[in-house]
Motif scaffolding. Structure first.
Motif, PDB file in Angstrom:
ATOM      1  N   VAL A 288       0.860  -1.183   0.000  1.00  0.00           N
ATOM      2  CA  VAL A 288       0.000   0.000   0.000  1.00  0.00           C
ATOM      3  C   VAL A 288       0.899   1.236   0.000  1.00  0.00           C
ATOM      4  O   VAL A 288       1.885   1.284   0.740  1.00  0.00           O
ATOM      5  CB  VAL A 288      -0.906   0.001   1.250  1.00  0.00           C
ATOM      6  N   PRO A 289       0.624   2.238  -0.837  1.00  0.00           N
ATOM      7  CA  PRO A 289       1.458   3.445  -0.833  1.00  0.00           C
ATOM      8  C   PRO A 289       1.580   4.033   0.574  1.00  0.00           C
ATOM      9  O   PRO A 289       0.600   4.153   1.302  1.00  0.00           O
ATOM     10  CB  PRO A 289       0.707   4.387  -1.774  1.00  0.00           C
ATOM     11  N   SER A 290       2.792   4.392   0.941  1.00  0.00           N
ATOM     12  CA  SER A 290       3.060   4.899   2.282  1.00  0.00           C
ATOM     13  C   SER A 290       4.327   5.737   2.259  1.00  0.00           C
ATOM     14  O   SER A 290       5.010   5.850   1.230  1.00  0.00           O
ATOM     15  CB  SER A 290       3.242   3.739   3.267  1.00  0.00           C
ATOM     16  N   LEU A 291       4.642   6.293   3.416  1.00  0.00           N
ATOM     17  CA  LEU A 291       5.886   7.043   3.555  1.00  0.00           C
ATOM     18  C   LEU A 291       7.080   6.161   3.191  1.00  0.00           C
ATOM     19  O   LEU A 291       7.986   6.576   2.452  1.00  0.00           O
ATOM     20  CB  LEU A 291       6.009   7.542   5.001  1.00  0.00           C
ATOM     21  N   LEU A 292       7.099   4.922   3.674  1.00  0.00           N
ATOM     22  CA  LEU A 292       8.228   4.041   3.402  1.00  0.00           C
ATOM     23  C   LEU A 292       8.325   3.673   1.925  1.00  0.00           C
ATOM     24  O   LEU A 292       9.427   3.666   1.354  1.00  0.00           O
ATOM     25  CB  LEU A 292       8.123   2.774   4.254  1.00  0.00           C
ATOM     26  N   THR A 293       7.211   3.368   1.294  1.00  0.00           N
ATOM     27  CA  THR A 293       7.285   3.003  -0.127  1.00  0.00           C
ATOM     28  C   THR A 293       7.801   4.175  -0.964  1.00  0.00           C
ATOM     29  O   THR A 293       8.558   3.969  -1.921  1.00  0.00           O
ATOM     30  CB  THR A 293       5.914   2.548  -0.670  1.00  0.00           C
ATOM     31  N   ARG A 294       7.421   5.400  -0.609  1.00  0.00           N
ATOM     32  CA  ARG A 294       7.930   6.567  -1.339  1.00  0.00           C
ATOM     33  C   ARG A 294       9.440   6.689  -1.173  1.00  0.00           C
ATOM     34  O   ARG A 294      10.163   6.985  -2.130  1.00  0.00           O
ATOM     35  CB  ARG A 294       7.239   7.844  -0.855  1.00  0.00           C
ATOM     36  N   LEU A 295       9.905   6.481   0.040  1.00  0.00           N
ATOM     37  CA  LEU A 295      11.336   6.596   0.290  1.00  0.00           C
ATOM     38  C   LEU A 295      12.115   5.496  -0.428  1.00  0.00           C
ATOM     39  O   LEU A 295      13.191   5.737  -0.994  1.00  0.00           O
ATOM     40  CB  LEU A 295      11.604   6.526   1.794  1.00  0.00           C
ATOM     41  N   LEU A 296      11.574   4.273  -0.436  1.00  0.00           N
ATOM     42  CA  LEU A 296      12.269   3.177  -1.111  1.00  0.00           C
ATOM     43  C   LEU A 296      12.247   3.349  -2.628  1.00  0.00           C
ATOM     44  O   LEU A 296      13.228   3.039  -3.315  1.00  0.00           O
ATOM     45  CB  LEU A 296      11.627   1.846  -0.718  1.00  0.00           C
ATOM     46  N   ASP A 297      11.136   3.850  -3.158  1.00  0.00           N
ATOM     47  CA  ASP A 297      11.055   4.083  -4.606  1.00  0.00           C
ATOM     48  C   ASP A 297      12.049   5.151  -5.063  1.00  0.00           C
ATOM     49  O   ASP A 297      12.479   5.152  -6.223  1.00  0.00           O
ATOM     50  CB  ASP A 297       9.641   4.504  -5.000  1.00  0.00           C
ATOM     51  N   ALA A 298      12.400   6.051  -4.156  1.00  0.00           N
ATOM     52  CA  ALA A 298      13.294   7.159  -4.510  1.00  0.00           C
ATOM     53  C   ALA A 298      14.769   6.826  -4.299  1.00  0.00           C
ATOM     54  O   ALA A 298      15.633   7.671  -4.528  1.00  0.00           O
ATOM     55  CB  ALA A 298      12.930   8.393  -3.690  1.00  0.00           C
ATOM     56  N   LEU A 299      15.070   5.597  -3.887  1.00  0.00           N
ATOM     57  CA  LEU A 299      16.460   5.228  -3.632  1.00  0.00           C
ATOM     58  C   LEU A 299      17.292   5.267  -4.909  1.00  0.00           C
ATOM     59  O   LEU A 299      16.788   4.978  -6.000  1.00  0.00           O
ATOM     60  CB  LEU A 299      16.539   3.825  -3.022  1.00  0.00           C
ATOM     61  N   PRO A 300      18.571   5.600  -4.793  1.00  0.00           N
ATOM     62  CA  PRO A 300      19.436   5.560  -5.978  1.00  0.00           C
ATOM     63  C   PRO A 300      19.654   4.125  -6.454  1.00  0.00           C
ATOM     64  O   PRO A 300      19.296   3.160  -5.775  1.00  0.00           O
ATOM     65  CB  PRO A 300      20.742   6.184  -5.471  1.00  0.00           C
ATOM     66  N   ASP A 301      20.245   3.974  -7.610  1.00  0.00           N
ATOM     67  CA  ASP A 301      20.509   2.666  -8.197  1.00  0.00           C
ATOM     68  C   ASP A 301      21.357   1.797  -7.261  1.00  0.00           C
ATOM     69  O   ASP A 301      22.137   2.305  -6.448  1.00  0.00           O
ATOM     70  CB  ASP A 301      21.244   2.853  -9.530  1.00  0.00           C
ATOM     71  N   GLU A 302      21.212   0.474  -7.397  1.00  0.00           N
ATOM     72  CA  GLU A 302      21.931  -0.463  -6.540  1.00  0.00           C
ATOM     73  C   GLU A 302      23.442  -0.234  -6.582  1.00  0.00           C
ATOM     74  O   GLU A 302      24.145  -0.468  -5.596  1.00  0.00           O
ATOM     75  CB  GLU A 302      21.631  -1.910  -6.972  1.00  0.00           C
TER      76      GLU A 302
END
Length: 524
Positions: free
Chosen positions: A274-288
């Motif tokens: 479910v969209p959340s604060l954590l999912t937004r932060l993880l989606d914005a992470l730089p490349d591996e």
């Protein structure tokens, strides 16, 4: 401070530490340009003001306010060589925490919390510097005044769940207040729904961790915070119970952080998150392959946990204070209900769009923050370099505390400050901007002011407005049917809570009851 006296290290270790600190103090005094320290209790050789320093049960904020009348707005004293500075007025707090914020924005060293318990992830305990700025910026981006409006739909949903719990189980209102916060922040931070009456491993772990850090953050609770070398003592050593506690508390903390984080990561892999604060932060992470990936992923893990920790006790305590105030002053609730009925009518429950039209309800929220503060002394700051103020010398390393209680109970600013009087914020039926707003002290000071305060105020408003719209709140009655006079008794600590109390909570009318029941029909 009472825990210090019980420690087997006290007599020998504290004396040696104090002696060394005294020598260092005497040595540095020669370079002070012969300015005196600010006035305050002088104490005794070696131990300083250890015997004068107030214990928690003595309500230190009141003791310090009494000292202010003797010594002035800035009171200085030392305990075992550690300098303390208590700021008793808003003017002094603004002078140092705001106008000299580059010097007064660090935190005291806390080996128990940061090194042993593992709370070094939380920027609230960071010393002032680049890491603190990065972590605070990451949190601020998710909770500044322009963003928190996005959380209103979820706050409104959980407010309606809260009303239904009050409708069916009014006697458990204190528990329902805690559930309301836990459910709201878990939805927003992790997208995890928390059902009433269903044990949640996430909430259980979170509350265990937050409870222990609240205990450990009280200055003087553990000797290791005054003698950091004790952190190297092995757990089996006599008197090292603090090490054993820290090991257990660190385990509980890791569960609090890792359980919801790992759960959401797994849901994201399967596309079910479910969209959340954590999912937004993880989606914005730089490349591996980006070298900053590990650091940014840690930050994504810690921001939601920090959000829970920052608001868990503060929001809960203030809402519980609201119920106590209404039970003690039913006439205040009636005035608010007149305002609510005139603005909203009888056909719906309040929402956030009503806030500008409800000055009296807003005044109640302000008075709840002022009347019984959650953190009477706020979190301590540390002076990062020598300073001079009003002709006095303040040494580097001084622990500086703002007496928020004194600033919001100053009789020269608030008439009858011990009384709950929402009208003090009103003039001609509207909020009076000339009255000191409790937020100037209730959420901390300067660069260390709580960055989640906008979210907390928003949540406080909707819970108060919704409750007053739906329910009458009265004091409990005795066996003869007579009202019992409630007293505002609070449990002392870093976080101040009202002692458990009872009150009567009844629906205002059948129409309201139906609105409350219907409000959760579409909530998952």
């Amino acid at each position: 401070m009472s825990h210090l006296m019980d420690s087997p290290y006290f007599a020998a270790g504290a004396a040696v530490f104090a002696f060394l600190a005294l020598r260092i103090g005497l040595s540095s005094a020669k370079s002070r340009h012969y300015l005196p320290n600010p006035p305050g209790p002088k104490g005794y050789p070696l131990i300083g003001s250890l015997l004068d320093a107030p214990k928690l049960e003595e309500e230190p904020w009141r003791v310090y306010d009494h000292w202010r009348r003797t010594y002035g707005d800035v009171v200085y004293f030392e305990v075992l060589g550690q300098p303390f500075l208590i700021l008793g007025s808003l003017e002094a707090a603004q002078d140092l925490f705001e106008r000299k914020s580059s010097k007064y924005s660090s935190r005291p060293g806390s080996p128990m919390i940061r090194d042993l318990m593992g709370w070094d992830f939380d920027f609230a305990f960071h010393p002032y510097g680049s890491l603190w700025r990065k972590d605070r910026r990451a949190f601020h981006e998710q909770f500044h005044s322009g963003v928190v409006k996005n959380y209103q739909p979820m706050q409104l949903k959980e407010a309606h769940v809260f009303l239904n719990l009050l409708l069916t189980e009014p006697d458990d209102f204190l528990h329902h207040v805690r559930h309301a916060f836990s459910a709201t922040i878990m939805r927003i931070a992790y997208g995890i729904p928390i059902k009433p009456h269903v044990d949640s491993v996430y909430v259980t772990a979170a509350e265990a961790a937050v409870t222990t850090v609240s205990l450990a953050a009280i200055p003087g609770t553990f000797l290791v915070d005054i003698m950091p070398a004790l952190k190297y003592v092995p757990q089996w050593f006599p008197g090292a119970s603090f090490k054993r506690k820290a090991t257990q508390w660190k385990k509980e903390l890791n569960e609090f952080i890792d359980l919801p984080f790992n759960h959401v990561k797994e849901l994201m892999k399967s596309g079910k998150a479910v969209p959340s604060l954590l999912t937004r932060l993880l989606d914005a992470l730089p490349d591996e392959k980006d070298p900053s990936r590990a650091e940014e992923e840690d930050r994504a893990k810690f921001v939601p946990a920090t959000a829970y920790a920052a608001g868990a006790d503060t929001t809960v305590s203030t809402v519980q204070t609201f119920f106590l105030a209404m039970a003690m002053h039913p006439e205040v609730a009636r005035k608010a209900q007149v305002e609510l009925d005139s603005v909203i009518g009888q056909g719906r429950l309040p929402d956030f769009s009503d806030r500008p039209s409800l000055p009296y309800v807003n005044a109640i929220a302000k008075e709840c923050l002022r009347w019984k503060l959650v953190t009477n002394m706020a979190l301590a700051h540390a002076l990062s370099e020598d300073d001079e103020y009003n002709g006095y010398f303040i040494p580097k390393g001084t622990i500086v505390m703002g007496n928020a209680w004194a600033m919001l109970h100053d009789p020269d600013v608030f008439e009858n400050p011990e009384e709950f009087i929402p009208e003090r914020y009103l003039k001609d039926g509207q909020l009076d901007p000339s009255v000191r707003d409790p937020t100037v002290a209730a959420f901390g000071f300067g660069r260390r002011i709580c960055p989640g305060r906008h979210f907390a105020e928003q949540n406080l408003f909707i819970l108060i407005a919704s409750t007053l719209m739906a329910f009458d709140i009265y004091p409990p009655i005795d066996d003869a049917g007579n009202p019992i006079q409630l007293q505002a008794k609070y449990i002392p600590g870093l976080i101040s809570y009202p002692a458990p109390f009872k009150c009567q909570i009844t629906p205002r009318n059948p129409t309201i009851s139906k609105l409350v029941q219907d409000s959760i029909l579409d909530i998952d």
